[in-house]
Enzyme design. Structure first.
Site: not given
Length: 219
Positions: A186-187
């Site tokens: 992710g992020s």
């Protein structure tokens, strides 16, 4: 489905741990057939889900020298002016894209040009949706110049992500849409743009790396 090479070691370790845990669980519970298949089915689903974190789909790229293309899959969570303190030391327009666990985590180059600066910053792991993650979390900063303009891409690790791999180095000539790197699990990606660009995306819009236009340079 193409898997990013940087995911192989993580996938192997996760699969091994899941295999050992499921084997132990299945033996400990002493389940009869067909119930003994349930833990193995759950394990298979989890491994397939983990594989999806590292998928690297082939896409038809948007190539336009006057456009800034999204560097990440995900949702636009911020469009704001912010002081950039690491490289430009001036106010810039920031477009932030948050990547959920369901998004592709491979990032791409938003404009063609030359990589003039890269730097890795160790840091914390605040939730990437939090604005302070841009300055406090583990992150990678990359600056790309093209003609008389330049922009900064900041890849930010979040609460689950623990590793950022950059695929370019200082001095590289890069094409729009080529791989910039990958954030494992992710992020968030923030792009710091010149303030005079025309923003064509909006907060809440779902964008795609290498395809979605975020903003345009003045013609």
């Amino acid at each position: 489905m193409k898997i990013h090479p940087k995911g192989f070691s993580t996938i192997t370790l996760f699969s091994l741990v899941m295999l050992l845990f499921t084997s132990f669980l299945s033996t400990s519970l002493n389940l009869s057939y067909p119930y003994k298949l349930i833990p193995w089915g759950i394990m298979l689903i989890l491994i397939i889900g983990f594989l999806l974190f590292f998928r690297n789909p082939q896409r038809e790229l948007t190539v336009d020298p006057l456009s800034i293309i999204s560097a990440a899959d995900g949702k636009v969570v911020a469009i704001e002016r912010r002081m950039e303190k690491e490289y430009f030391h001036e106010e810039r327009l920031v477009i932030a894209v948050f990547m959920s666990i369901y998004d592709v985590h491979v990032n791409t180059v938003p404009i063609a040009g030359k990589v003039v600066y890269t730097k890795h910053h160790p840091g914390k792991n605040y939730p990437a949706i939090n604005p302070k993650s841009s300055d406090l979390n583990e992150r990678y900063t990359t600056v790309i110049t093209s003609g008389q303009t330049s922009l900064l891409v900041r890849q930010i690790a979040g609460i689950a992500a623990r590793r950022i791999h950059l695929s370019v180095t200082e001095g590289d000539t890069v094409k729009q849409g080529q791989e910039l790197g990958i954030i494992k699990l992710g992020s968030r990606v923030d792009i710091y743009l010149p303030t005079e660009v025309e923003v064509v995306t909006k907060i809440g819009e779902q964008v795609t790396a290498g395809q979605s236009i975020l903003a345009r340079f003045p013609s």
